[in-house]
Structures are given as C-alpha cells and as structure tokens.
Design an enzyme around this catalytic site. Structure first.
Site, short mmCIF file in Angstrom:
data_model
loop_
_atom_site.label_atom_id
_atom_site.label_comp_id
_atom_site.label_asym_id
_atom_site.label_seq_id
_atom_site.Cartn_x
_atom_site.Cartn_y
_atom_site.Cartn_z
CG HIS A 77 -0.34 0.19 2.52
ND1 HIS A 77 -0.04 1.43 3.05
CD2 HIS A 77 0.05 -0.70 3.48
CE1 HIS A 77 0.49 1.30 4.25
NE2 HIS A 77 0.57 0.01 4.54
CG ASP A 79 -2.75 4.20 2.27
OD1 ASP A 79 -2.29 3.15 1.80
OD2 ASP A 79 -3.61 4.22 3.17
CG ASP A 110 3.09 1.19 7.68
OD1 ASP A 110 2.70 0.36 6.84
OD2 ASP A 110 2.34 1.67 8.55
CD GLU A 145 -2.82 -1.18 5.36
OE1 GLU A 145 -2.78 -2.15 6.14
OE2 GLU A 145 -2.35 -0.05 5.66
CD GLU A 146 -1.19 3.04 7.21
OE1 GLU A 146 -1.82 2.59 8.18
OE2 GLU A 146 0.04 2.84 7.06
CD GLU A 171 1.65 -3.47 5.61
OE1 GLU A 171 2.54 -2.79 6.14
OE2 GLU A 171 0.46 -3.11 5.52
CG HIS A 409 1.10 3.88 12.12
ND1 HIS A 409 -0.18 3.49 12.48
CD2 HIS A 409 1.26 3.49 10.84
CE1 HIS A 409 -0.76 2.90 11.45
NE2 HIS A 409 0.10 2.89 10.44
#
Length: 437
Positions: A77, A79, A110, A145-146, A171, A409
C-alpha cells in the site's frame, strides 16, 4: 537458478531503489490522497518495462511483468499515516535522510520500501530471464490501507476480477517471513437513556451510568481468565482446546483483545442527565473468532443483557471516497488469517530465503543482533491487506518485506538499504521455486 546472479543483480539496483524510495517519501499521500504517489510509481514501472500497467477505478496501480498462465502477486500500500506532532521528529519527515545503511522518512518502512522492492524484484526476473510461460507477476500499489485495510483488494478481486494464485504482502517483517496476523473489527455500542434536570437526577435514566457498567464488563472480557468460577470468561479462553478447535493457530497468533477507543454522549446541557452514550470498541481477533461471535459476545455480557432493548451492538461501516471519488462501502471487519507452515507458498518462500540468505533473519549492522534471536517464520502484530486477500477471499497470503513493524506510524521512521536489496532478490526467486514444486 543462479542465486548468486540474483543477489548481485539486486545489489546493483540498490542505488536505483534508494532514489525511487526517497522520491516517493517526498510526495505526501495519506489515505484517499495518493494520486501523485501512484503516478510516480507508474512512471517507475514504465521505465522498467512492465508489460501492462493500469490504474483501476478505485485508484490502485496494477503492473504486470511477463505473460505466463499463472498469476502471482506482490502487494504494497502506498498511502501513509500523517506525521503527528512535528516536534517529535528529528528531521523533515517528507525530505527524509540517507546514510550508508538507512533511509529515513514517512512511509519508508510502512510501507513504500516494500513497493520499491517488489517493482525491482519483477525487473530482476526480467533481467535474468526468470519469466516464462508458467507465470505472470503482478505488482499492486494499493490505496486506502491505512484507513481501511483490505478495501483495495476487495475491489481488485470482486470488481476487477483479479484473483492471483497467491499474494506476498510486502509489509515490513523485520527480516522475518510472516504467515499470519490477528484480525480486528470496529464495534459500536449505543445506550439509550432519559434526560431530566440535573438537580433531580432520579427523574431520569442516565445513559452514561449504564455505559459505565457495560465498560466494566468489557474490561473483564479482556482481562479475566477462563476459569469456570467467573461469569465472564476472558478472551484467553480461545487459546484452549476446550473452547476453540483452532487453538493451535490461536496460540501462534496470540489471544484476542478488546478495548474502548472512543466515547460519545448526548445531553440537552451540562445541567442535565445524559440521554445517550456510545462507545467504539477496538476488537482484535485470534484464529477461530468471527464477527458474529465477537458481536454476540458483547450482546451476552451481563450488563448488556440487564439493559435489554436500551442497548444496541453493531459494527461500523467504511464509505470514504477514494482519491478518484469512488465509494466502495464495506463493513469494518478485518478477518484473522494464517497460512499453514507446510503450505506450498510458505515452503517456497522459506526455500527462496534459504538459497539466497540462509535460515536466519538477516539485517544491517544496526539490526542484526535483535533480528537473529527471533524465529525466521513468525507473525505480524498489526493488520495488513491479507485480511481481505486470505481472510475474506481465501487466496493464500504470506509476508516478507523491508523495514520493521516497530517503525510503522512512529516519528523518525526509517528503513534499511540492505532490506530493500534482500527483499527484491527473494521476490525474484520465489515464483520459479513455487512453480517447480
């Protein structure tokens, strides 16, 4: 296969991968705002000679390398989450930084590093003539995805009619190979009350007090054991054979959890009894748990039963438009998934890693000591697009990606150049090994 050539070719692309990743980092792109990142990734696919490249109506980028019959996919992903409090960063999160070992910036672990390795892994297959009439490689660069993990793949599978034989999630896995994760769901509990003047609260029915009772039971559900003496058996019961036929995989993934994450109320004023109260519950699910079982578990709590029709237990729905303005509603349910150790996909990825880098996790100077003490075959703590790929649709999924889950994150996010190289090499070798089994 000539594994030495695969390693060397991947190493030769390190500078290109580093530059590509740094350019992606410089383009902000949170969920539903990924357009410019998608366009940059598309340019890289065009430069490297992908056979077919398309952007679907949701905004996902799909790049195909090769023209074989069997479809094997690598997903990442594009985003990212926001940067949070800027004072917690030691560098500009969108400019990032680069050393001999590291690349810093929002999205490096990420999980844009995984996208970079997957795209260059496909290029290595082309360079070394590993592509044949047996398989086509699909690299998906996915969106939102987030916000709602798996939504992108539900669209790809159901609306795009794309169904790979298996999918590698890129991931971050901290040098490991991950074969599953706990699932999650977003539950809402609404409680009704009756308002009255705060000077005579006995005339009303305070919804906040009712919710307080319910939250105490929710807490017990999370904290209690499975002993027969308690009226609320804790979620740990799912690790026992007595309560769960899938207890072995549940023990591998870890027990489910539940916690209150948000609270809301309605009241005519600060001088009145609250006539409504709602909470959001974050529920993490282990093997053997379903959305029905988790909702029913809340409905059967003593306090919920006590307040009867005044309580409603439901699940949230996600319906935010993508950057293309497409709305594709879906329940906020993200199923647990786990692929067996003996599955052909698992053994093929383990073999690819063994042939190229051995049977232990690898890492840079700064990561190797912590990594090599952990098993090569392991699991994620967080959630991935695998919730839809395998959890909802039964397509085998496995994880191997550059970076570290702990960087996700977090401020000062970074990844490691050696990870980009190793992952690209393993990706390049995997399809041929799988197709030979």
């Amino acid at each position: 296969m000539d594994f030495n050539s695969i390693r060397k070719t991947a190493e030769n692309y390190q500078k290109d991968m580093t530059q590509f990743l740094r350019e992606l980092v410089r383009i902000p792109g949170e969920s539903a705002e990924e357009k410019n990142k998608i366009e940059r990734a598309k340019q890289e696919m065009e430069k490297l000679g992908f056979n077919k490249i398309e952007i679907d109506p949701m905004g996902n980028l799909l790049g195909y390398m090769g023209e074989g019959e069997r479809l094997i996919a690598f997903d990442g992903h594009i985003d990212t989450v926001g940067i949070g409090e800027i004072e917690n960063w030691e560098f500009d999160p969108y400019e990032g930084y680069e050393t001999d070992e590291e690349i810093g910036g929002r999205g490096t672990s990420d999980q844009e590093g995984g996208i970079v390795s997957a795209i260059y892994g496909a290029k290595i297959m082309k360079d070394l003539a590993l592509l044949n009439d047996k398989y086509t490689v699909l690299v998906t660069v996915t969106v939102q995805e987030e916000d709602c993990d798996g939504l992108c793949w539900q669209y790809i599978i159901k609306e795009g009619n794309v169904r790979p034989e298996f999918v590698v999630s890129t991931e971050p896995t901290d040098g490991g190979i991950y074969r599953g994760q706990r699932g999650r769901m977003e539950i809402r509990v609404d409680v009704k009350g009756i308002s009255c003047h705060g000077s005579a609260p006995e005339r009303g029915d305070n919804a906040i007090y009712k919710m307080a009772d319910i939250l105490q039971d929710v807490r017990k559900l999370n904290n209690n054991g499975a002993d027969e003496s308690t009226s609320i058996r804790g979620l740990v019961k799912m690790l026992a054979k007595k309560y769960n036929p899938e207890w072995k995989e549940a023990r591998f993934l870890g027990k489910g959890t539940i916690t209150a994450s948000q609270i809301f109320y309605s009241s005519p004023s600060r001088c009145a009894v609250a006539d409504g109260c709602s909470v959001s519950l974050d529920r993490r699910m282990t093997a053997g748990e379903t959305w029905e079982s988790c909702l029913e578990e809340i409905r059967q709590l003593p306090s919920v039963q006590k307040y009867g029709e005044d309580v409603t237990v439901s699940m949230y729905e996600y319906d935010r438009p993508s950057y293309t303005d497409l709305v594709y509603p879906i329940e906020c349910y993200f199923p647990t998934w786990v692929i067996p150790e003996e599955h052909q996909v698992t053994t093929s990825l383990m073999q690819a890693h063994k042939e190229l880098y051995g049977e232990e996790r690898k890492g840079s100077k700064g990561t190797i000591e912590l990594r090599k003490s952990r098993p090569l075959l392991d699991k994620w703590t967080f959630s991935t697009n695998g919730v839809t790929i395998m959890g909802r649709n039964g397509i085998p999924c496995i994880g191997f990606g550059p970076g570290a889950e702990a960087q996700a994150h977090a401020p000062n996010e970074k990844t490691w150049k050696e990870d980009l190289v190793r992952c690209a090499a393993v990706y390049a070798a995997l399809p041929t090994i799988y197709c030979q089994k």
